[in-house]
Design an enzyme around this catalytic site. Structure first.
Site, PDB file in Angstrom:
ATOM      1  N   ASN A 131       1.176  -1.176  -0.175  1.00  0.00           N
ATOM      2  CA  ASN A 131      -0.056  -0.002  -0.097  1.00  0.00           C
ATOM      3  C   ASN A 131       0.327   1.422   0.004  1.00  0.00           C
ATOM      4  OD1 ASN A 131      -1.797   1.826   0.356  1.00  0.00           O
ATOM      5  ND2 ASN A 131      -2.692   0.970   1.975  1.00  0.00           N
ATOM      6  N   ASN A 136      -6.001   6.747  -1.159  1.00  0.00           N
ATOM      7  CA  ASN A 136      -6.515   5.963  -2.206  1.00  0.00           C
ATOM      8  C   ASN A 136      -7.514   4.477  -2.066  1.00  0.00           C
ATOM      9  OD1 ASN A 136      -5.122   3.727  -2.755  1.00  0.00           O
ATOM     10  ND2 ASN A 136      -4.327   4.935  -4.782  1.00  0.00           N
ATOM     11  N   ASP A 137      -7.256   4.086  -0.104  1.00  0.00           N
ATOM     12  CA  ASP A 137      -7.955   3.120   0.258  1.00  0.00           C
ATOM     13  C   ASP A 137      -9.275   3.335   0.243  1.00  0.00           C
ATOM     14  OD1 ASP A 137      -5.377   2.741   0.514  1.00  0.00           O
ATOM     15  OD2 ASP A 137      -5.652   1.975   3.235  1.00  0.00           O
ATOM     16  N   GLY A 156      -6.163  -2.345   0.355  1.00  0.00           N
ATOM     17  CA  GLY A 156      -5.001  -1.084  -0.069  1.00  0.00           C
ATOM     18  C   GLY A 156      -3.775  -1.756  -1.355  1.00  0.00           C
ATOM     19  N   ASP A 158      -1.676  -0.912  -4.091  1.00  0.00           N
ATOM     20  CA  ASP A 158      -1.879   0.231  -5.212  1.00  0.00           C
ATOM     21  C   ASP A 158      -0.551  -0.591  -6.002  1.00  0.00           C
ATOM     22  OD1 ASP A 158      -0.131   1.273  -3.751  1.00  0.00           O
ATOM     23  OD2 ASP A 158      -2.198   3.023  -3.033  1.00  0.00           O
ATOM     24  N   ASP A 323      -7.013 -14.017 -19.931  1.00  0.00           N
ATOM     25  CA  ASP A 323      -7.398 -14.426 -19.214  1.00  0.00           C
ATOM     26  C   ASP A 323      -8.246 -15.513 -19.647  1.00  0.00           C
ATOM     27  OD1 ASP A 323      -8.361 -15.116 -15.695  1.00  0.00           O
ATOM     28  OD2 ASP A 323      -9.712 -14.087 -17.200  1.00  0.00           O
ATOM     29  N   GLU A 352      -4.378 -18.062 -20.978  1.00  0.00           N
ATOM     30  CA  GLU A 352      -4.611 -19.455 -19.696  1.00  0.00           C
ATOM     31  C   GLU A 352      -4.747 -20.107 -20.935  1.00  0.00           C
ATOM     32  OE1 GLU A 352      -6.618 -19.584 -15.273  1.00  0.00           O
ATOM     33  OE2 GLU A 352      -7.435 -18.093 -17.111  1.00  0.00           O
TER      34      GLU A 352
END
Length: 611
Positions: A131, A136-137, A156, A158, A323, A352
């Site tokens: 974090n 910006n949490d 949190g 980032d 993905d 994937e």
């Protein structure tokens, strides 16, 4: 006069409000993808006729059943970097305008080099890594709030947290970062994983900004490291702004509405598969809050293609991990992949393809001879070696030799290398963010970790490691995904210890890091490992021996997976040892006579540079 000014001002504000979104928000001059389709979105916008500056040619305008969209295609070929204006007219009268920009590309942007077998990829779950910006949490308008006590909630971490710890990753020996998705995922719960995106042109504000992501890329370039974006072509989140007001009914697969995928990817190539089974694999939704995108719709496919190219160009990316690649419309995803590789011929994309048979995985790699039987080519450069991953998950607990267990299982995996069209361009890994944690499976057995990482670092392909394993981090898949995605110690103010620094690590963490960094930094400069040939020998008493070699050098790897000491008779390897008499142990630094029998301790590994 003042009254007239306010009337005009009000009219100007009202007019500009006709456009709520423009995507892509800008483009670049000199792109191979010169036919640019711009999506304009705003209430009732389809009633207007778009025109543009004289030197730009509109080649097509598509209006759908939804009057809030218009798709305008322009030809940007030979148009220099510049700004120009779209005018939206009603009976030749301009109602509102929008300025659009073609930007100057970075020098050599088209010839960027993607990640390859010389790299070691470090996989990060950004919410759980560090974090760097507590401010910006929690962000107004974003539903899921930070709570480190909730295993499935946001914690949190980032982009700034990643930037702050790039030197740690570099010291470890990693040369590339793959972060799970960072684009906006605005859902009430579980949004930290990022795979249900709600805006694919915007970094989630709880991770930072688009500019922060660009800074991450620049910081990596300064360290001669690479950035790989986790890209999702198969689905978006149900909170995506466009899903709330679909451009067309068939933008997503409708049954109508939701239907669950059967997850049976074999239906994509099974010549005996029923149509309905194939449909429910390819068109069914991955989960109920992830609408399945319809890549057979040209508007959808072009939107995804341009979005992918936009991120490569904007953030100076070095690769994609895609993905759920094999759940996509197979013809559509091949067109998407080919378009990107045509734009960037030296880029790399790993898909994937979570299957458990080498032929089925190899089917999805570019120029596969297996897929060619069905006249199919995915154009996908790289796939993930899930069968090797399967072996990693249990082989080091198989102490006794067996016909198809112990190190024989690893040996057998490599016997099928001939199925792949480019064996050096497959991703090898012991774990990732969706699988059981290696250290949990093996109860933090350091000897088993050493065997596994040495194997991972010395076989063909592109090795990928998962954050925190290098300091002994574990996590129980049985407790849910939140537990295999624990917070990295030291990533948050107030953490008991900071494993990002030598002074902050425990003695046990330091032991794991020292071994890992020595091994992975050694691999960095070893061309013989990156592109050399492999010669391996049938395991004997659960001891697996193989050589990586080229015209310049040879490396010998011995892995004793037995729970007993073993004596290895080296005369059996004469064809690989040739004139070599000695080997220098990479991990211990001592010289060994390879013309004599070698005694190995239980659950041990030797990595020898032959002299």
């Amino acid at each position: 006069m003042k009254k007239l000014f306010y009337i005009l001002l009000f009219f100007s504000v009202a007019v500009s409000a006709q456009i709520d979104r423009v995507e892509p928000p800008f483009w670049w001059s000199g792109m191979n993808h010169s036919e640019l389709q711009i999506m304009f979105y705003g209430k009732g916008i389809a009633q207007y006729t778009p025109v543009v500056s004289d030197d730009i040619v509109i080649t097509n305008v598509v209006k759908t059943e939804n009057p809030n969209y218009v798709f305008v295609t322009i030809d940007t070929k030979d148009i220099p970097a510049s700004d120009f204006v779209f005018s939206f007219k009603n009976k030749n009268k301009t109602v509102f305008t929008h300025k659009y920009s073609l930007k100057q590309r970075r020098e050599g942007a088209a010839l960027r080099e993607g990640f390859d077998s010389s790299d070691l990829i470090y996989l990060i779950m950004p919410d759980r890594f560090a974090n760097g910006n507590p401010d910006n949490d929690n962000v107004k308008g974003m539903e899921d709030k930070a709570d480190r006590n909730e295993p499935f909630g946001r914690h949190g971490g980032d982009i700034q947290g990643i930037i702050n710890n790039l030197d740690y990753i570099n010291q470890l020996g990693a040369t590339a970062i793959w972060s799970t998705p960072l684009c906006e995922d605005n859902h009430e719960k579980g949004s930290y994983h990022g795979y249900a995106q709600t805006d694919v042109y915007k970094i989630d504000p709880r991770y930072g900004t688009n500019e922060d992501y660009l800074q991450l890329s620049q910081e990596l370039k300064e360290r001669d490291m690479k950035l790989i974006m986790d890209y999702v072509t198969n689905h978006w989140g149900s909170g995506h702004w466009m899903y709330k007001d679909l451009p067309t009914y068939n933008w997503v697969h409708q049954f109508p509405g939701y239907a669950q995928s059967n997850y049976r990817m074999t239906t994509q190539f099974d010549p005996n598969a029923s149509e309905i089974d194939t449909k429910y694999c390819m068109n069914g939704w991955f989960v109920s809050d992830m609408p399945d995108l319809n890549q057979s719709n040209p508007l959808v496919l072009n939107y995804l293609t341009q979005n992918a190219i936009w991120w490569i160009e904007y953030a100076d990316l070095d690769g994609f991990r895609v993905d759920t690649y094999s759940y996509n419309d197979k013809e559509g995803i091949a067109k998407w992949t080919k378009a990107i590789m045509d734009e960037y011929p030296h880029f790399n994309i790993v898909g994937e393809v979570w299957m458990h048979d080498q032929a089925q995985m190899a089917y999805w790699q570019k120029d596969s001879k297996i897929a060619a039987i069905q006249s199919y080519n995915s154009y996908l450069p790289s796939v993930m070696d899930f069968t090797l991953h399967d072996a990693f998950g249990n082989v080091f607990n198989e102490d006794k030799p067996g016909w198809d267990s112990g190190m024989q299982k690893v040996y057998d995996n490599f016997t099928n290398d001939f199925l792949y069209s480019d064996i050096n361009n497959i991703l090898v890994f012991a774990e990732n963010h969706d699988t059981g944690r290696f250290n949990e499976i093996y109860k933090n057995d350091f000897n088993k970790y050493k065997m596994a990482m040495t194997l991972l670092a010395t076989v063909r392909g592109i090795p990928q490691i998962y954050y925190g394993t290098e300091i002994g981090m574990a996590g129980d898949k049985g407790k849910g995904d939140g537990d295999i995605r624990r917070d990295f110690p030291g990533g948050w103010n107030g953490d008991k210890n900071n494993a990002f620094t030598q002074s902050g690590r425990t003695a046990e963490q330091q032991k794991w890091f020292d071994f890992s960094s020595k091994l992975f930094n050694w691999r960095k400069s070893k061309e013989v490992i990156h592109t050399g040939k492999t010669t391996h020998y049938l395991p004997w008493n659960n001891v697996y021996v193989y050589f990586r070699h080229n015209d310049k050098e040879s490396v010998m790897v011995l892995i004793n997976n037995s729970d007993e000491a073993q004596t290895v008779k080296t005369d059996r390897f004469a064809e690989s040892l040739t004139t070599h008499k000695k080997g220098k142990s990479v991990l211990e630094g001592k010289m060994m006579d390879v013309t004599k029998d070698i005694t190995m301790q239980p659950k041990s590994v030797l990595l020898l540079e032959l002299q």
